[in-house]
Design an enzyme around this catalytic site. Structure first.
Site, short mmCIF file in Angstrom:
data_model
loop_
_atom_site.label_atom_id
_atom_site.label_comp_id
_atom_site.label_asym_id
_atom_site.label_seq_id
_atom_site.Cartn_x
_atom_site.Cartn_y
_atom_site.Cartn_z
N LYS A 11 0.83 -1.21 0.00
CA LYS A 11 0.00 0.00 0.00
C LYS A 11 0.87 1.27 0.00
CE LYS A 11 -3.98 -2.19 2.30
NZ LYS A 11 -4.97 -2.08 3.42
N TYR A 51 -12.43 -2.40 -3.81
CA TYR A 51 -12.97 -2.54 -2.44
C TYR A 51 -14.49 -2.50 -2.41
CZ TYR A 51 -8.40 -2.27 -0.10
OH TYR A 51 -7.13 -2.53 0.38
N PHE A 59 -15.63 3.24 6.94
CA PHE A 59 -14.26 3.64 6.60
C PHE A 59 -14.01 3.67 5.10
CE2 PHE A 59 -14.19 -0.98 7.60
CZ PHE A 59 -13.70 -1.49 6.41
N ARG A 87 -1.45 -14.27 4.37
CA ARG A 87 -2.13 -13.54 5.45
C ARG A 87 -1.37 -13.71 6.76
NH1 ARG A 87 -6.81 -10.67 4.19
NH2 ARG A 87 -7.56 -10.75 6.33
N THR A 93 -5.19 -7.16 10.74
CA THR A 93 -5.55 -5.91 10.06
C THR A 93 -5.08 -4.70 10.86
OG1 THR A 93 -7.53 -7.04 9.25
CG2 THR A 93 -7.49 -4.64 9.05
N ARG A 104 2.79 -6.23 9.12
CA ARG A 104 2.06 -5.09 9.70
C ARG A 104 2.65 -4.67 11.04
NH1 ARG A 104 -3.79 -7.21 7.48
NH2 ARG A 104 -3.98 -5.75 5.74
N ASN A 114 -2.12 0.36 6.79
CA ASN A 114 -1.58 -0.88 7.36
C ASN A 114 -0.70 -1.68 6.38
OD1 ASN A 114 -3.64 -1.80 5.76
ND2 ASN A 114 -4.74 -2.89 7.38
N HIS A 117 -2.09 -5.42 1.60
CA HIS A 117 -3.37 -6.11 1.41
C HIS A 117 -3.10 -7.53 0.95
CE1 HIS A 117 -7.29 -7.29 -0.20
NE2 HIS A 117 -6.60 -7.77 -1.22
N GLU A 128 -9.65 -10.91 -7.35
CA GLU A 128 -8.69 -9.81 -7.19
C GLU A 128 -7.52 -9.93 -8.17
OE1 GLU A 128 -7.65 -9.69 -3.04
OE2 GLU A 128 -9.67 -9.06 -2.47
#
Ligand code: RTP
Ligand code: MG
Length: 143
Positions: A11, A51, A59, A87, A93, A104, A114, A117, A128
């Site tokens: 990100k 998203y 948010f 993950r 998250t 993270r 964060n 993704h 995705e």
């Protein structure tokens, strides 16, 4: 175990921190292969579409603003149980709840910014990956 593919996004906060290579290194050390990769500055339309499942969440506006605030690196990772393996490398998250040694925990400071993704299921991964990568931009290993 199943060989899976998953979508990774580094990100804008992590790109700004100059840790693209550090994050890629963690993928490689975990045995995940990068079989698609590109840097993009997402448009608002691209971020909103990606998203879409969060459209009604409070948010959503902030998330789209953040994801369009600077360049991102989108990648396709392949490996055994890639969705879950990725993950686990990312951590929770909310970086305050992320286990020590996760991406993270090490590179993110807030739930809004964060660092990374990752697809949350094989079904999401399929959507995705195809959202960002036409088939000819995926390069499975031949050796
Ligand atoms: P991601 O989709 O980015 O991999 O993260 P995730 O599955 O761990 O989290 P998800 O529930 O899908 O949320 C997507 C992103 O929205 C932001 N978020 N903010 N302020 C909040 O309560 C909140 N909750 C989620 C985060 O940037 C999260 O990664
Ligand atoms: Mg998610």
């Amino acid at each position: 175990m199943a060989i899976e593919r998953t979508l990774s996004i580094i990100k804008p906060d992590a790109v700004a921190k100059n840790v693209i290579g550090e994050i890629y290194s963690r993928f490689e050390k975990a045995g995940l292969k990068i079989i698609g990769a590109k840097m993009l500055h997402l448009s608002r339309t691209q971020a909103e579409g990606f998203y879409a499942e969060h459209k009604e969440r409070p948010f959503f506006g902030d998330l789209v603003a953040f994801m369009t605030s600077g360049p991102v690196v989108v990648s396709v990772l392949e490996g055994e149980n890639a969705v879950l393996a990725h993950r686990e490398l990312m951590g929770a998250t909310n970086p305050k709840e992320a286990a020590a040694g996760t991406i993270r925990a090490d590179f993110a400071s807030t739930i809004d910014e964060n660092a990374v993704h990752g697809s949350d299921s094989p079904v999401s991964a399929e959507r995705e990956v195809s959202y960002f990568f036409p088939g000819e931009e995926i390069c499975p290993r031949t050796r």
